[in-house]
Structure formats: structure tokens, C-alpha cells
Scaffold this motif. Structure first.
Motif, PDB file in Angstrom:
ATOM      1  N   GLU A 135       0.989  -1.259  -0.092  1.00 21.19           N
ATOM      2  CA  GLU A 135      -0.074  -0.045   0.194  1.00 21.19           C
ATOM      3  C   GLU A 135       0.801   1.253  -0.077  1.00 21.19           C
ATOM      4  N   ILE A 136       0.183   2.362  -0.627  1.00 16.21           N
ATOM      5  CA  ILE A 136       1.109   3.550  -0.583  1.00 16.21           C
ATOM      6  C   ILE A 136       0.050   4.410  -0.030  1.00 16.21           C
ATOM      7  N   VAL A 137       0.616   5.575   0.880  1.00 12.46           N
ATOM      8  CA  VAL A 137      -0.067   6.346   1.821  1.00 12.46           C
ATOM      9  C   VAL A 137       0.438   7.771   1.395  1.00 12.46           C
ATOM     10  N   ARG A 138      -0.396   8.803   1.204  1.00  8.32           N
ATOM     11  CA  ARG A 138       0.273  10.142   1.225  1.00  8.32           C
ATOM     12  C   ARG A 138      -0.479  10.906   2.398  1.00  8.32           C
ATOM     13  N   PHE A 139       0.516  11.778   2.855  1.00  5.66           N
ATOM     14  CA  PHE A 139      -0.112  12.464   4.394  1.00  5.66           C
ATOM     15  C   PHE A 139       0.812  14.003   4.331  1.00  5.66           C
ATOM     16  N   ASP A 140       0.349  14.507   5.094  1.00  4.59           N
ATOM     17  CA  ASP A 140       0.666  16.103   5.449  1.00  4.59           C
ATOM     18  C   ASP A 140       1.656  15.702   6.635  1.00  4.59           C
ATOM     19  N   GLY A 141       2.878  16.453   6.427  1.00  8.16           N
ATOM     20  CA  GLY A 141       3.975  16.252   7.569  1.00  8.16           C
ATOM     21  C   GLY A 141       3.632  17.510   8.653  1.00  8.16           C
ATOM     22  N   ASN A 142       2.844  18.098   8.348  1.00 11.14           N
ATOM     23  CA  ASN A 142       2.439  19.124   9.382  1.00 11.14           C
ATOM     24  C   ASN A 142       1.631  18.584  10.550  1.00 11.14           C
ATOM     25  N   GLN A 143       1.924  17.439  11.129  1.00 13.34           N
ATOM     26  CA  GLN A 143       0.836  16.942  12.134  1.00 13.34           C
ATOM     27  C   GLN A 143       1.800  15.760  12.815  1.00 13.34           C
ATOM     28  N   ASP A 144       1.575  15.424  14.020  1.00 14.16           N
ATOM     29  CA  ASP A 144       2.380  14.560  14.506  1.00 14.16           C
ATOM     30  C   ASP A 144       2.267  13.109  13.796  1.00 14.16           C
ATOM     31  N   VAL A 145       3.447  12.449  13.373  1.00 15.75           N
ATOM     32  CA  VAL A 145       3.436  11.198  12.838  1.00 15.75           C
ATOM     33  C   VAL A 145       4.339  10.174  13.590  1.00 15.75           C
ATOM     34  N   SER A 146       3.660   8.814  13.728  1.00 19.02           N
ATOM     35  CA  SER A 146       4.276   7.844  14.655  1.00 19.02           C
ATOM     36  C   SER A 146       4.140   6.634  14.174  1.00 19.02           C
ATOM     37  N   PRO A 147       4.817   5.794  13.248  1.00 22.02           N
ATOM     38  CA  PRO A 147       4.657   4.588  12.882  1.00 22.02           C
ATOM     39  C   PRO A 147       4.847   3.554  13.951  1.00 22.02           C
ATOM     40  N   GLU A 148       4.234   2.408  13.899  1.00 25.13           N
ATOM     41  CA  GLU A 148       4.552   1.308  14.653  1.00 25.13           C
ATOM     42  C   GLU A 148       4.218   0.067  13.723  1.00 25.13           C
ATOM     43  N   ALA A 149       5.613  -1.007  14.004  1.00 25.20           N
ATOM     44  CA  ALA A 149       5.610  -1.897  13.171  1.00 25.20           C
ATOM     45  C   ALA A 149       4.780  -3.059  13.899  1.00 25.20           C
ATOM     46  N   LEU A 150       3.527  -3.585  13.075  1.00 25.07           N
ATOM     47  CA  LEU A 150       2.761  -4.671  13.743  1.00 25.07           C
ATOM     48  C   LEU A 150       3.512  -5.994  13.573  1.00 25.07           C
ATOM     49  N   GLU A 151       4.426  -5.907  12.510  1.00 28.23           N
ATOM     50  CA  GLU A 151       5.419  -7.067  12.336  1.00 28.23           C
ATOM     51  C   GLU A 151       6.574  -6.446  11.472  1.00 28.23           C
ATOM     52  N   LYS A 152       7.682  -7.170  11.393  1.00 26.45           N
ATOM     53  CA  LYS A 152       8.973  -6.666  10.825  1.00 26.45           C
ATOM     54  C   LYS A 152       8.546  -6.018   9.566  1.00 26.45           C
ATOM     55  N   SER A 153       8.791  -4.795   9.411  1.00 19.60           N
ATOM     56  CA  SER A 153       8.194  -3.856   8.217  1.00 19.60           C
ATOM     57  C   SER A 153       9.529  -3.067   7.525  1.00 19.60           C
ATOM     58  N   THR A 154       9.398  -2.742   6.163  1.00 20.36           N
ATOM     59  CA  THR A 154      10.343  -2.242   5.551  1.00 20.36           C
ATOM     60  C   THR A 154       9.353  -1.150   4.717  1.00 20.36           C
ATOM     61  N   ALA A 155       9.684   0.051   4.829  1.00 15.22           N
ATOM     62  CA  ALA A 155       9.079   1.332   3.859  1.00 15.22           C
ATOM     63  C   ALA A 155       9.949   2.101   3.294  1.00 15.22           C
ATOM     64  N   LEU A 156       9.535   2.661   2.296  1.00 16.18           N
ATOM     65  CA  LEU A 156      10.264   3.655   1.427  1.00 16.18           C
ATOM     66  C   LEU A 156       9.459   4.940   1.788  1.00 16.18           C
ATOM     67  N   LEU A 157      10.167   6.001   2.200  1.00 22.36           N
ATOM     68  CA  LEU A 157       9.229   7.273   2.397  1.00 22.36           C
ATOM     69  C   LEU A 157      10.031   8.450   1.560  1.00 22.36           C
ATOM     70  N   VAL A 158       9.078   9.211   0.761  1.00 18.23           N
ATOM     71  CA  VAL A 158       9.696  10.339   0.176  1.00 18.23           C
ATOM     72  C   VAL A 158       8.971  11.692   0.781  1.00 18.23           C
ATOM     73  N   LEU A 159      10.058  12.793   1.170  1.00 16.91           N
ATOM     74  CA  LEU A 159       9.461  13.789   1.891  1.00 16.91           C
ATOM     75  C   LEU A 159       9.767  15.015   0.846  1.00 16.91           C
ATOM     76  N   ALA A 160       8.499  15.439   0.316  1.00 17.85           N
ATOM     77  CA  ALA A 160       8.739  16.502  -0.642  1.00 17.85           C
ATOM     78  C   ALA A 160       8.457  18.057  -0.225  1.00 17.85           C
TER      79      ALA A 160
END
Length: 110
Positions: A80-105
Motif C-alpha cells: 500500500e501507498i499512503v500520502r499525508f501531510d507532515g504538519n502533524q504528529d507522525v508515529s509509525p509502529e511495526a505490527l510485524e517486521k516492516s520496511t517502507a520507503l518514504l519520500v518527503l517532498a
């Protein structure tokens, strides 16, 4: 076709996620947009933080994340791909071992 008014072209860069160093974050390229590999073990979290004036795209390569965005919680599944605004608190938690690629534009006024 060549035009004297053509804009300069930035050189093409390549990276592999396996070669990136840094835990849990590893930067793929220098400069903009920021491109980061995030790797978390099951149960691992990143404390709430913000990325002011950024739009963020998160692509979950493997695993399962719960991402808190402001007061809302979103489950993100592999592929899945998610796009969101960085002007808010962001906190990821791994429900299982995870790898993500993030692009901050940088945010644009468009």
C-alpha cells in the motif's frame, strides 16, 4: 530535438535498499526530495514527530504498520501507498517486521 531553452537535467542516481546504512532510517539520496528507507522490527515504534512544510509518501514494501497521523490511526499493509501531510504528529509502529520507503517532498502552494 535540441532547444537552447531546455532546462538543465539532474544526473540520474541509483540506490538499493539493501545497501543503505542506518537503523531505523537510511537516506537513499542527498538533497530533495528526501528519500528514506524505514526499517522497524515487530513492536518497534518511532516517537511522534513532525516534518513541517512537507508532503510525505509512504510505500510499505514489506510488513504491516500502524501509522498515527495526528489523532487518527491508519493500518498500512504490504504494497500500500499512503500520502499525508507532515504538519502533524507522525508515529509509525511495526505490527510485524516492516520496511517502507518514504519520500518527503517540500510543500508547494499548488
Amino acid at each position: 530535438m535540441t532547444d537552447e531553452t531546455e532546462l538543465p537535467v539532474t544526473p540520474t542516481e541509483r540506490a538499493t535498499l539493501e545497501d543503505l546504512e542506518g537503523t531505523p532510517h537510511a537516506r537513499a539520496f542527498e538533497g530533495e526530495p528526501q528519500t528514506i528507507r524505514l526499517r522497524l522490527d515487530a513492536g518497534e515504534t518511532v516517537p511522534p514527530h513532525q516534518h513541517p512544510d512537507r508532503q510525505i509518501v509512504l510505500y510499505l514494501l514489506e510488513g504491516h504498520l500502524s501509522v498515527t497521523l495526528g489523532a487518527d490511526e491508519h493500518e498500512v499493509n504490504e504494497g500500500e501507498i499512503v500520502r499525508f501531510d507532515g504538519n502533524q504528529d507522525v508515529s509509525p509502529e511495526a505490527l510485524e517486521k516492516s520496511t517502507a520507503l518514504l519520500v518527503l517532498a517540500p510543500r508547494t502552494d499548488d
